[in-house]
Design a protein around this motif. Structure first.
Motif, PDB file in Angstrom:
ATOM      1  N   VAL A   1       0.854  -1.180   0.000  1.00  0.00           N
ATOM      2  CA  VAL A   1       0.000   0.000   0.000  1.00  0.00           C
ATOM      3  C   VAL A   1       0.899   1.241   0.000  1.00  0.00           C
ATOM      4  O   VAL A   1       1.803   1.360   0.822  1.00  0.00           O
ATOM      5  CB  VAL A   1      -0.943   0.034   1.222  1.00  0.00           C
ATOM      6  CG1 VAL A   1      -1.842   1.263   1.173  1.00  0.00           C
ATOM      7  CG2 VAL A   1      -1.779  -1.237   1.283  1.00  0.00           C
TER       8      VAL A   1
ATOM      9  N   ALA B   1      -7.361   8.239   6.364  1.00  0.00           N
ATOM     10  CA  ALA B   1      -7.077   7.107   5.478  1.00  0.00           C
ATOM     11  C   ALA B   1      -6.049   6.179   6.119  1.00  0.00           C
ATOM     12  O   ALA B   1      -6.210   4.956   6.103  1.00  0.00           O
ATOM     13  CB  ALA B   1      -6.584   7.604   4.124  1.00  0.00           C
TER      14      ALA B   1
ATOM     15  N   LEU C   1      -6.568   2.208   7.162  1.00  0.00           N
ATOM     16  CA  LEU C   1      -5.682   1.154   6.660  1.00  0.00           C
ATOM     17  C   LEU C   1      -5.054   0.381   7.813  1.00  0.00           C
ATOM     18  O   LEU C   1      -4.974  -0.859   7.766  1.00  0.00           O
ATOM     19  CB  LEU C   1      -4.617   1.754   5.744  1.00  0.00           C
ATOM     20  CG  LEU C   1      -5.136   2.266   4.403  1.00  0.00           C
ATOM     21  CD1 LEU C   1      -4.103   3.153   3.725  1.00  0.00           C
ATOM     22  CD2 LEU C   1      -5.531   1.104   3.497  1.00  0.00           C
TER      23      LEU C   1
ATOM     24  N   ILE D   1      -4.136   6.929  -2.966  1.00  0.00           N
ATOM     25  CA  ILE D   1      -3.787   5.633  -2.405  1.00  0.00           C
ATOM     26  C   ILE D   1      -3.737   4.583  -3.502  1.00  0.00           C
ATOM     27  O   ILE D   1      -4.631   4.501  -4.346  1.00  0.00           O
ATOM     28  CB  ILE D   1      -4.818   5.229  -1.331  1.00  0.00           C
ATOM     29  CG1 ILE D   1      -4.859   6.320  -0.246  1.00  0.00           C
ATOM     30  CG2 ILE D   1      -4.504   3.860  -0.745  1.00  0.00           C
ATOM     31  CD1 ILE D   1      -6.154   6.391   0.503  1.00  0.00           C
TER      32      ILE D   1
ATOM     33  N   VAL E   1      -6.646   3.393  -5.907  1.00  0.00           N
ATOM     34  CA  VAL E   1      -7.928   3.374  -5.196  1.00  0.00           C
ATOM     35  C   VAL E   1      -8.583   4.743  -5.228  1.00  0.00           C
ATOM     36  O   VAL E   1      -9.795   4.858  -5.314  1.00  0.00           O
ATOM     37  CB  VAL E   1      -7.715   2.908  -3.735  1.00  0.00           C
ATOM     38  CG1 VAL E   1      -8.974   3.064  -2.921  1.00  0.00           C
ATOM     39  CG2 VAL E   1      -7.220   1.474  -3.708  1.00  0.00           C
TER      40      VAL E   1
ATOM     41  N   CYS F   1      -9.332   9.605   0.183  1.00  0.00           N
ATOM     42  CA  CYS F   1      -9.890   9.114   1.442  1.00  0.00           C
ATOM     43  C   CYS F   1     -11.348   8.660   1.273  1.00  0.00           C
ATOM     44  O   CYS F   1     -11.711   7.579   1.739  1.00  0.00           O
ATOM     45  CB  CYS F   1      -9.776  10.207   2.504  1.00  0.00           C
ATOM     46  SG  CYS F   1     -10.368   9.696   4.128  1.00  0.00           S
TER      47      CYS F   1
ATOM     48  N   LEU G   1     -11.502   5.419  -0.521  1.00  0.00           N
ATOM     49  CA  LEU G   1     -11.060   4.320   0.339  1.00  0.00           C
ATOM     50  C   LEU G   1     -12.165   3.916   1.312  1.00  0.00           C
ATOM     51  O   LEU G   1     -12.442   2.725   1.489  1.00  0.00           O
ATOM     52  CB  LEU G   1      -9.802   4.743   1.108  1.00  0.00           C
ATOM     53  CG  LEU G   1      -9.201   3.677   2.025  1.00  0.00           C
ATOM     54  CD1 LEU G   1      -8.576   2.556   1.196  1.00  0.00           C
ATOM     55  CD2 LEU G   1      -8.171   4.291   2.958  1.00  0.00           C
TER      56      LEU G   1
ATOM     57  N   ASP H   1     -14.191   0.349   1.521  1.00  0.00           N
ATOM     58  CA  ASP H   1     -14.302  -0.422   2.756  1.00  0.00           C
ATOM     59  C   ASP H   1     -15.752  -0.737   3.073  1.00  0.00           C
ATOM     60  O   ASP H   1     -16.095  -1.881   3.395  1.00  0.00           O
ATOM     61  CB  ASP H   1     -13.645   0.353   3.905  1.00  0.00           C
ATOM     62  CG  ASP H   1     -13.615  -0.444   5.190  1.00  0.00           C
ATOM     63  OD1 ASP H   1     -13.120  -1.595   5.165  1.00  0.00           O
ATOM     64  OD2 ASP H   1     -14.067   0.077   6.224  1.00  0.00           O
TER      65      ASP H   1
ATOM     66  N   LEU I   1     -12.427  -3.530   0.266  1.00  0.00           N
ATOM     67  CA  LEU I   1     -11.075  -3.203   0.707  1.00  0.00           C
ATOM     68  C   LEU I   1     -10.297  -4.425   1.168  1.00  0.00           C
ATOM     69  O   LEU I   1      -9.159  -4.634   0.736  1.00  0.00           O
ATOM     70  CB  LEU I   1     -11.124  -2.143   1.815  1.00  0.00           C
ATOM     71  CG  LEU I   1      -9.776  -1.699   2.372  1.00  0.00           C
ATOM     72  CD1 LEU I   1      -8.872  -1.147   1.270  1.00  0.00           C
ATOM     73  CD2 LEU I   1      -9.962  -0.668   3.475  1.00  0.00           C
TER      74      LEU I   1
END
Length: 85
Positions: A4, A18, A22, A57, A64, A67, A70, A74, A79
């Motif tokens: 990542v 973010a 993660l 990201i 991706v 924020c 992401l 998720d 994710l």
């Protein structure tokens, strides 16, 4: 686990959110590229993503997004599979 990479700035609340997400999902080896400390990386980020805002990201070779992207990934359950490759 896939690698990542996150393009970031020091004082960025979205970057912090973010990063926290993660880490909650088990990412322990997060490569953070600080574009405010190394301005040449800002141009690399823009070329790779077409975007000018941080965070940006990458999980493995997949961009991706930021924020919000992401968080949405998720929420949709996408994710974890991306992280686990």
């Amino acid at each position: 686990m896939n690698k990542v990479v996150m393009y970031s700035k020091d004082y960025c609340p979205y970057c912090a959110r973010a990063k926290a997400l993660l880490e909650q999902r088990g990412v322990t080896d997060l490569e953070i590229i600080q574009i405010d400390r190394d301005p040449s990386q800002r141009e690399v980020m823009i070329e790779r993503t077409g975007r000018r805002t941080v965070p940006q990201i990458f999980i493995g070779d997949t961009h991706v997004g930021g924020c919000d992207d992401l968080m949405a990934l998720d929420r949709s359950g996408g994710l974890a599979p991306m992280l686990n490759g």
